[in-house]
Design an enzyme around this catalytic site. Structure first.
Site, PDB file in Angstrom:
ATOM      1  N   GLU A   1      -6.441   1.417  -6.387  1.00 35.05           N
ATOM      2  CA  GLU A   1      -5.958   0.521  -4.747  1.00 35.05           C
ATOM      3  C   GLU A   1      -5.601   0.802  -3.790  1.00 35.05           C
ATOM      4  O   GLU A   1      -5.520  -0.185  -2.506  1.00 35.05           O
ATOM      5  CB  GLU A   1      -6.634  -0.386  -5.379  1.00 35.05           C
ATOM      6  CG  GLU A   1      -5.365  -1.487  -5.740  1.00 35.05           C
ATOM      7  CD  GLU A   1      -5.823  -3.217  -5.588  1.00 35.05           C
ATOM      8  OE1 GLU A   1      -6.014  -3.595  -5.291  1.00 35.05           O
ATOM      9  OE2 GLU A   1      -6.656  -3.536  -6.624  1.00 35.05           O
TER      10      GLU A   1
ATOM     11  N   CYS B   1      -9.446  -3.525  -9.360  1.00 33.16           N
ATOM     12  CA  CYS B   1      -8.436  -3.384 -10.261  1.00 33.16           C
ATOM     13  C   CYS B   1      -9.455  -2.872 -10.977  1.00 33.16           C
ATOM     14  O   CYS B   1      -9.030  -1.818 -12.097  1.00 33.16           O
ATOM     15  CB  CYS B   1      -7.521  -4.541 -10.932  1.00 33.16           C
ATOM     16  SG  CYS B   1      -6.238  -5.666  -9.947  1.00 33.16           S
TER      17      CYS B   1
ATOM     18  N   THR C   1       3.823 -11.629  -9.013  1.00 37.22           N
ATOM     19  CA  THR C   1       2.936 -11.430  -8.836  1.00 37.22           C
ATOM     20  C   THR C   1       2.933  -9.746  -8.458  1.00 37.22           C
ATOM     21  O   THR C   1       1.824  -8.994  -9.519  1.00 37.22           O
ATOM     22  CB  THR C   1       1.356 -11.536  -8.761  1.00 37.22           C
ATOM     23  OG1 THR C   1       0.794 -11.707  -8.182  1.00 37.22           O
ATOM     24  CG2 THR C   1       1.679 -13.088  -9.527  1.00 37.22           C
TER      25      THR C   1
ATOM     26  N   SER D   1      -9.383 -16.786  -6.093  1.00 32.11           N
ATOM     27  CA  SER D   1      -9.772 -15.524  -6.509  1.00 32.11           C
ATOM     28  C   SER D   1      -9.661 -15.375  -8.412  1.00 32.11           C
ATOM     29  O   SER D   1     -10.211 -14.997  -9.383  1.00 32.11           O
ATOM     30  CB  SER D   1      -8.689 -14.356  -6.263  1.00 32.11           C
ATOM     31  OG  SER D   1      -6.947 -15.009  -6.832  1.00 32.11           O
TER      32      SER D   1
ATOM     33  N   HIS E   1      -8.204  -7.922 -17.615  1.00 30.79           N
ATOM     34  CA  HIS E   1      -7.438  -7.763 -16.573  1.00 30.79           C
ATOM     35  C   HIS E   1      -5.718  -8.527 -16.864  1.00 30.79           C
ATOM     36  O   HIS E   1      -6.867  -9.939 -16.817  1.00 30.79           O
ATOM     37  CB  HIS E   1      -8.297  -7.577 -15.809  1.00 30.79           C
ATOM     38  CG  HIS E   1      -6.805  -6.977 -14.025  1.00 30.79           C
ATOM     39  ND1 HIS E   1      -6.814  -6.796 -14.104  1.00 30.79           N
ATOM     40  CD2 HIS E   1      -7.079  -8.248 -13.374  1.00 30.79           C
ATOM     41  CE1 HIS E   1      -5.787  -6.433 -12.814  1.00 30.79           C
ATOM     42  NE2 HIS E   1      -6.415  -8.165 -12.633  1.00 30.79           N
TER      43      HIS E   1
ATOM     44  N   SER F   1     -11.012  -7.640  -8.014  1.00 28.86           N
ATOM     45  CA  SER F   1     -11.963  -8.482  -6.900  1.00 28.86           C
ATOM     46  C   SER F   1     -12.846  -7.496  -6.234  1.00 28.86           C
ATOM     47  O   SER F   1     -12.569  -6.310  -5.605  1.00 28.86           O
ATOM     48  CB  SER F   1     -10.326  -8.463  -6.419  1.00 28.86           C
ATOM     49  OG  SER F   1      -9.450  -9.574  -6.785  1.00 28.86           O
TER      50      SER F   1
END
Ligand code: HMG
Length: 395
Positions: free
Chosen positions: A81, A113, A154, A202, A228, A317
Site C-alpha cells: 500500500e 494491509c 506504530t 479503526s 495482523h 483497512s
C-alpha cells in the site's frame, strides 16, 4: 494437493529507533509506548531503501535459501500500500532486479494491509494448475504517520517474501473465512503524504472483522493464533475477543501467553509493516519456537506437536479480512533454520531521534552512502521521471 508456502524470507531495514527515546522526545510516559502500545523499537528505512529495495532483498533471499532459480518463477505478486506509481506496478521493478523470466505473470495487489494475503491465496489457487510450478508473493511496506501523531509509535518498515509451490517444505495453507465491508477507518488520499486514521474506529473495524471471521469456524483452542499486528497491544485485545468466542474468556491471558505471545516478539521490535505484518508475526512464532526447542535440546517437530495447526488472520483497512489455516510440514525446521531474523534485528544500528526525524521528513535527502548494510539492491533517485534501481552485489 498440498499447495502452500515452501519457504519464507524477511528483510528489515538495518536502522531502528528506540521507543523509549521517542517517548522522552515527545514528553510522553514511556510506558504508554512500551506497554500501552506494546512496541519497543521501530524499523526506519534509509533513503536508498524504498519498498522495491525491501521487496527485492526479501525475494532474493527466499529464492537463494530455497535453492530455486528466478527462471522457475511463473507468477510474481507484490502486495503493498506504499506504491510510488499509480500505473507501473512495484512488482515490475522487483521482477527486473531479481532477473525473473519474461514469461512470468507480474502484478501488484492493493488492499491496505491485506493485499499480500489475498496475493498469497491467489498464488495458492494458481499453483493448483498442473502447468504451474513456483509463485513468489512479496509483502512490502513502509508505515508512516508523521512526527507527533498518535500513529507515530506504530510506524515501521519491512518485507516478507513467500515462495508458493505444490510440494511446500514449510506449510500447507488454506482459506477458512472472509469478511468485507466498506469503511473509512484508515485511508490514503492521493494528494496526502500521510494516511488519515480514525484510530478508535479503526480498532473497532478490526475487532468486527476478527469476530466475523472466527464466528464462521469451529475454533480449535489448541491451535496457534497469528494476527495482523499494527501494534502488539491490539493483538492482546483481539485475542481476548477470540478467546471468548471459544469459551476461554476467563483464561484469555494464559491462552494468549501459550498461543499468541511469541508471534508478537518481532512486531514489537519492527513496528507495523502493513502488508507484511501478519507474515512477520508468523515468522516471529516459527523462529522463536525453533530457537526455543534447540535451547531446550528437544526436537522442533516435537515442540510444535502441542499446537494443533495455525490460524492466520489478515486484516486490511477499508476494509477486508481473511482467516487462513496453516499446517506445518515435517520439514519445517530445515526451512526456519535459515530465517535468522532475530539476529538481523540484534545487529541493527540505533538512530537518534534527530536522525530519525531527518529521515522521516526528508526521505529524498542525498546521503553520503558507502555502506548498504547487507542490502543487495539500492534506489538511487529519479532520472528522466524514472525511478532508478540497481544491484549492489551478487554474493
Ligand atoms: P492514542 O490514542 O494516542 O493512544 O493512540 P491511547 O490514548 O488510546 O493509548 C493507547 C493505550 O496505551 C491505551 O490502552 C492506554 O490506556 C495505554 P488501551 O485502553 O487501548 O488498553 N496507556 C498507558 N499504558 C501504560 N502506561 C501509561 C499509559 N498511557 C496510556 N502511562 C492509536 C492509539 C491506536 C489511536 C494510534 O496508535 C493510532 O492511530 N495508530 C494507527 C491506527 C492503527 O494502528 N489502528 C489499528 C487497527 S486498523 C489496522 O490494523 C490497519 C492498519 O494496519 C492499516 C492498514 O490496514 O493498511 C493500521
Amino acid at each position: 494437493m498440498n499447495v502452500g508456502i515452501d519457504h519464507i524470507a524477511t528483510y528489515v531495514p538495518n536502522r531502528y529507533l528506540s521507543l523509549k527515546e521517542l517517548a522522552s522526545a515527545r514528553n510522553i510516559d514511556e510506558n504508554k509506548f512500551l506497554i500501552g502500545i506494546g512496541i519497543k523499537e521501530m524499523a526506519v528505512p534509509s533513503p536508498w531503501e524504498d519498498i522495491v529495495v525491501l521487496a527485492a532483498n526479501a525475494g532474493y533471499r527466499v529464492m537463494k535459501e530455497a535453492g530455486i532459480s528466478p527462471k522457475e518463477i511463473g507468477l510474481l505478486i507484490v502486495g503493498t500500500e506504499s506504491a510510488e506509481d499509480r500505473a507501473k506496478p512495484t512488482a515490475t521493478h522487483v521482477h527486473s532486479l531479481l532477473d525473473i523470466s519474461e514469461s512470468c505473470r507480474v502484478y501488484d495487489i492493493l488492499h491496505a494491509c491485506a493485499g499480500a494475503s489475498y496475493g498469497l491465496l491467489s498464488a495458492v489457487d494458481w499453483a493448483h494448475s498442473p502447468k504451474h510450478k513456483y509463485a513468489l508473493v512479496i509483502a512490502t511496506d513502509i508505515a508512516r504517520y508523521g512526527v507527533g501523531t498518535p500513529g507515530e509509535p506504530t510506524q515501521g518498515a519491512g518485507a516478507v517474501a513467500m515462495l508458493v509451490s505444490k510440494a511446500p517444505r514449510l506449510m500447507k495453507i488454506k482459506e477458512l473465512s472472509t469478511y468485507s465491508k466498506s469503511t473509512y477507518d484508515f485511508w490514503k488520499p492521493m494528494d496526502q503524504k500521510y494516511p488519515i486514521v480514525k484510530g478508535v474506529y479503526s480498532v473497532q473495524c478490526y475487532l468486527n472483522a476478527v469476530k466475523a471471521c472466527f464466528s464462521k469456524v469451529t475454533i480449535n483452542k489448541n491451535a496457534v493464533f497469528i494476527y495482523h499486528t499494527p501494534y502488539p497491544k491490539l493483538v492482546e485485545k483481539v485475542h481476548a475477543e477470540v478467546a471468548s468466542l471459544m469459551g476461554e474468556a476467563d483464561n484469555w491471558r494464559k491462552h494468549y501467553a501459550d498461543k499468541v505471545f511469541s508471534s508478537n516478539i518481532y512486531p514489537s521490535r519492527v513496528g507495523n509493516t502493513y502488508t507484511a505484518s501478519v507474515w512477520l508475526s508468523l515468522v516471529s512464532f516459527l523462529e522463536t519456537c525453533y530457537e526455543g526447542a534447540i535451547i531446550q535440546g528437544i526436537s522442533p517437530i516435537d515442540a510444535v506437536k502441542q499446537h494443533e495447526g495455525i490460524y492466520i488472520f489478515s486484516y486490511g483497512s477499508g476494509c477486508g479480512a481473511v482467516l487462513m489455516q496453516g499446517e506445518l510440514m515435517d520439514t519445517w525446521p530445515t526451512m526456519v533454520r535459515s530465517f535468522q531474523v532475530r539476529q538481523a534485528l540484534d545487529d541493527r544500528r540505533r538512530l537518534t531521534v534527530e536522525e530519525y526525524e531527518q529521515l522521516l521528513e526528508t526521505p529524498a535527502l542525498p546521503m553520503q552512502i558507502d555502506k548498504f548494510d547487507g542490502s543487495h539492491f539500492k534506489y538511487s533517485g529519479v532520472k528522466n521521471e524514472e525511478r532508478q534501481y540497481s544491484r549492489i552485489s551478487t554474493d
